[in-house]
Design an enzyme around this catalytic site. Structure first.
Site, mmCIF file in Angstrom:
data_model
loop_
_atom_site.group_PDB
_atom_site.id
_atom_site.type_symbol
_atom_site.label_atom_id
_atom_site.label_comp_id
_atom_site.label_asym_id
_atom_site.label_seq_id
_atom_site.Cartn_x
_atom_site.Cartn_y
_atom_site.Cartn_z
ATOM 1 N N ARG A 13 45.342 47.613 21.749
ATOM 2 C CA ARG A 13 44.205 48.488 22.120
ATOM 3 C C ARG A 13 44.175 48.663 23.633
ATOM 4 O O ARG A 13 44.996 48.099 24.346
ATOM 5 C CB ARG A 13 42.900 47.902 21.591
ATOM 6 C CG ARG A 13 42.593 46.491 22.070
ATOM 7 C CD ARG A 13 41.510 45.858 21.190
ATOM 8 N NE ARG A 13 41.275 44.456 21.511
ATOM 9 C CZ ARG A 13 40.280 44.026 22.293
ATOM 10 N NH1 ARG A 13 39.467 44.879 22.834
ATOM 11 N NH2 ARG A 13 40.131 42.742 22.529
ATOM 12 N N SER A 139 45.026 43.930 39.195
ATOM 13 C CA SER A 139 43.649 44.440 39.150
ATOM 14 C C SER A 139 43.115 44.503 40.577
ATOM 15 O O SER A 139 43.557 43.746 41.453
ATOM 16 C CB SER A 139 42.777 43.486 38.332
ATOM 17 O OG SER A 139 41.398 43.788 38.506
ATOM 18 N N TYR A 151 40.259 34.861 37.148
ATOM 19 C CA TYR A 151 40.897 36.178 36.960
ATOM 20 C C TYR A 151 41.456 36.723 38.287
ATOM 21 O O TYR A 151 42.574 37.241 38.333
ATOM 22 C CB TYR A 151 39.855 37.118 36.371
ATOM 23 C CG TYR A 151 40.322 38.484 35.949
ATOM 24 C CD1 TYR A 151 41.033 38.674 34.763
ATOM 25 C CD2 TYR A 151 40.018 39.616 36.711
ATOM 26 C CE1 TYR A 151 41.422 39.943 34.358
ATOM 27 C CE2 TYR A 151 40.405 40.884 36.310
ATOM 28 C CZ TYR A 151 41.105 41.046 35.128
ATOM 29 O OH TYR A 151 41.497 42.303 34.726
ATOM 30 N N LYS A 155 45.330 37.597 38.945
ATOM 31 C CA LYS A 155 45.761 38.959 39.279
ATOM 32 C C LYS A 155 46.437 39.019 40.654
ATOM 33 O O LYS A 155 47.341 39.841 40.873
ATOM 34 C CB LYS A 155 44.571 39.912 39.209
ATOM 35 C CG LYS A 155 44.038 40.146 37.779
ATOM 36 C CD LYS A 155 45.144 40.526 36.808
ATOM 37 C CE LYS A 155 44.645 41.168 35.526
ATOM 38 N NZ LYS A 155 45.731 41.408 34.551
HETATM 39 P P1 NAP Z 1 41.554 44.824 26.252
HETATM 40 O O1 NAP Z 1 40.992 46.103 25.725
HETATM 41 O O2 NAP Z 1 40.771 43.576 26.100
HETATM 42 O O3 NAP Z 1 43.022 44.638 25.657
HETATM 43 C C1 NAP Z 1 43.780 43.501 25.970
HETATM 44 C C2 NAP Z 1 44.754 43.238 24.856
HETATM 45 O O4 NAP Z 1 45.513 42.053 25.177
HETATM 46 C C3 NAP Z 1 44.038 42.966 23.522
HETATM 47 O O5 NAP Z 1 44.641 43.685 22.479
HETATM 48 C C4 NAP Z 1 44.216 41.464 23.371
HETATM 49 O O6 NAP Z 1 44.241 41.012 22.031
HETATM 50 C C5 NAP Z 1 45.563 41.254 24.023
HETATM 51 N N1 NAP Z 1 45.789 39.851 24.319
HETATM 52 C C6 NAP Z 1 44.896 38.956 24.813
HETATM 53 N N2 NAP Z 1 45.448 37.742 24.916
HETATM 54 C C7 NAP Z 1 46.720 37.866 24.461
HETATM 55 C C8 NAP Z 1 47.780 36.945 24.301
HETATM 56 N N3 NAP Z 1 47.663 35.649 24.630
HETATM 57 N N4 NAP Z 1 48.957 37.401 23.813
HETATM 58 C C9 NAP Z 1 49.092 38.700 23.453
HETATM 59 N N5 NAP Z 1 48.121 39.619 23.590
HETATM 60 C C10 NAP Z 1 46.940 39.198 24.084
HETATM 61 O O7 NAP Z 1 41.835 44.949 27.834
HETATM 62 P P2 NAP Z 1 42.203 46.203 28.755
HETATM 63 O O8 NAP Z 1 40.961 46.609 29.453
HETATM 64 O O9 NAP Z 1 43.005 47.198 28.006
HETATM 65 O O10 NAP Z 1 43.111 45.454 29.858
HETATM 66 C C11 NAP Z 1 44.528 45.441 29.802
HETATM 67 C C12 NAP Z 1 45.057 44.800 31.073
HETATM 68 O O11 NAP Z 1 44.586 45.521 32.215
HETATM 69 C C13 NAP Z 1 44.601 43.351 31.263
HETATM 70 O O12 NAP Z 1 45.629 42.612 31.863
HETATM 71 C C14 NAP Z 1 43.437 43.502 32.220
HETATM 72 O O13 NAP Z 1 43.214 42.316 32.922
HETATM 73 C C15 NAP Z 1 43.934 44.640 33.087
HETATM 74 N N6 NAP Z 1 42.871 45.359 33.787
HETATM 75 C C16 NAP Z 1 41.871 46.002 33.115
HETATM 76 C C17 NAP Z 1 40.885 46.672 33.832
HETATM 77 C C18 NAP Z 1 39.756 47.416 33.157
HETATM 78 O O14 NAP Z 1 38.848 47.879 33.865
HETATM 79 N N7 NAP Z 1 39.756 47.567 31.831
HETATM 80 C C19 NAP Z 1 40.920 46.694 35.235
HETATM 81 C C20 NAP Z 1 41.955 46.028 35.888
HETATM 82 C C21 NAP Z 1 42.928 45.365 35.158
HETATM 83 P P3 NAP Z 1 42.858 40.615 21.301
HETATM 84 O O15 NAP Z 1 42.132 41.906 21.092
HETATM 85 O O16 NAP Z 1 43.277 39.982 20.022
HETATM 86 O O17 NAP Z 1 42.137 39.681 22.226
#
Ligand code: NAP
Length: 250
Positions: A13, A139, A151, A155
Site C-alpha cells: 500500500r 524522509s 524515526y 531516516k
Molecule cells: P504505509 O502506508 O504505512 O506503508 C508501509 C508499508 O510497509 C506497509 O504495507 C507495511 O506493511 C510495510 N511494512 C512495514 N514493516 C514491514 C516489514 N518489516 N517488512 C516488510 N514490509 C513492512 O507507509 P507510507 O506512508 O507509504 O511510507 C512508505 C515509506 O515512505 C516509509 O519508509 C516511510 O517512512 C516513508 N515516508 C513516508 C512519508 C509520508 O508522509 N507518508 C514521508 C516521508 C517518508 P503493514 O501494512 O503490514 O504494516
C-alpha cells in the site's frame, strides 16, 4: 531496452504500491514485497491488470532468511533483481522520555536493518549484471522531528547508507540515491492525524498551508521521482538525497 527486474519493499500500500505500479508501467517486472504475500495481492492485480508482470513476495525485511528467500523466489519467477527500492517503514512515535526500547529497536530494524538486508541480497545480481539502481526512502524527518528520535535517526541513517553504497558500488554500474519525502497522504499520515486527534482533512489543510506549493504530496509524486532515479538515463546521478517536499528544506 534491456529487461529490468525490480523489488519494492512495503509495496502492499501507500508509497510502495505507487512505486511498484509506476516501475511496472515503465516496463520493469516487479517483485511486490510486504510482510505477507496476501497483502500484496491488490498491488500485483493492479500491475497485471494493466498488462505488467509482478509477483507477490511475503517477507519481513528485518528477517535475514526471509529476505534472502524472497530475492531467490523473485529470481526464480521473474528474474534476478537489479533495481531495489527500500521503502518498507513503520512509525513508533513518542517523546524520548516515554519511548520504549522496543519502539527504538522496531524502527531501526525495519528501516535500517531491512534496507541493509534487501540491498545486500540484491547487490550480487547488480554487480554480476554490471548495472543496478538502489533507491532508499528517507524522509524530511531526517533533519530532526519532535517525537521521532527513532524515526529521524533511521531516516538520517539511510542517507549515510545511500552515500556509502554509491561510493562502494559505483564502479559496478550501480547507483544509489535517497528520496526524502515531505508529507505524503497515506495510511501512515492518516494514523498520525488520528494520534494527534485531528481529522485527515484538517491535517492536510494545515500542512498544505505551510508548504510552498500549497498542497500535500501524493504517492504518485514519489513514484515519479523513483522512476527517474532507476531509469537508464540516470546513471550519473548517485549518492544524492532528493527532497520531494513541495519546497526547499531550510
Ligand atoms: P504505509 O502506508 O504505512 O506503508 C508501509 C508499508 O510497509 C506497509 O504495507 C507495511 O506493511 C510495510 N511494512 C512495514 N514493516 C514491514 C516489514 N518489516 N517488512 C516488510 N514490509 C513492512 O507507509 P507510507 O506512508 O507509504 O511510507 C512508505 C515509506 O515512505 C516509509 O519508509 C516511510 O517512512 C516513508 N515516508 C513516508 C512519508 C509520508 O508522509 N507518508 C514521508 C516521508 C517518508 P503493514 O501494512 O503490514 O504494516
Amino acid at each position: 531496452m534491456t529487461e529490468r527486474i525490480a523489488v519494492v519493499s512495503g509495496a502492499a500500500r501507500g508509497i510502495g504500491a505507487a512505486v511498484a505500479q509506476r516501475l511496472a508501467a515503465d516496463g520493469m517486472k516487479v517483485g511486490v514485497l510486504d510482510l505477507n504475500a496476501e497483502a500484496c495481492a491488490e498491488t500485483v492485480a493492479a500491475i497485471t491488470g494493466a498488462g505488467g508482470q509482478a509477483v507477490a513476495l511475503g517477507a519481513d525485511v528485518s528477517d535475514e532468511a526471509a529476505v534472502i528467500a524472497a530475492v531467490d523466489e523473485l529470481t526464480a519467477t521473474l528474474g534476478a533483481p537489479t533495481v531495489v527500492v527500500n521503502n518498507a517503514g513503520i512509525l513508533r512515535d513518542n517523546l524520548i522520555f516515554k519511548m520504549s526500547v522496543d519502539d527504538w529497536d522496531a524502527v531501526m530494524n525495519v528501516h535500517l536493518r531491512g534496507a541493509f538486508l534487501l540491498t545486500r541480497a540484491a547487490q550480487a545480481h547488480m554487480v554480476a549484471a554490471g548495472w543496478g539502481r538502489i533507491v532508499n526512502m528517507s524522509s524530511t524527518s531526517a533533519l530532526g522531528n519532535r517525537g521521532q528520535v527513532n524515526y529521524s535517526t533511521a531516516k538520517a541513517g539511510l542517507q549515510g547508507f545511500t552515500k556509502a553504497l554509491a561510493k562502494e558500488l559505483g564502479k559496478f554500474g550501480v547507483t544509489a540515491n535517497a528520496i526524502a519525502p515531505g508529507f505524503i497522504a497515506t495510511d501512515m499520515t492518516a494514523a498520525t492525524a488520528a494520534r494527534l486527534g485531528v481529522s485527515v482533512e484538517d491535517f492536510h489543510a494545515s500542512v498544505a498551508a505551510q508548504t510552498p506549493v500549497q498542497r500535500v504530496g501524493t504517492p504518485a509524486d514519489i513514484a515519479h521521482t523513483a522512476s527517474f532515479l532507476v531509469s537508464e538515463g540516470a546513471g550519473f546521478v548517485s549518492g544524492q538525497v532528493i527532497y520531494v517536499a513541495g519546497g526547499p528544506m531550510d
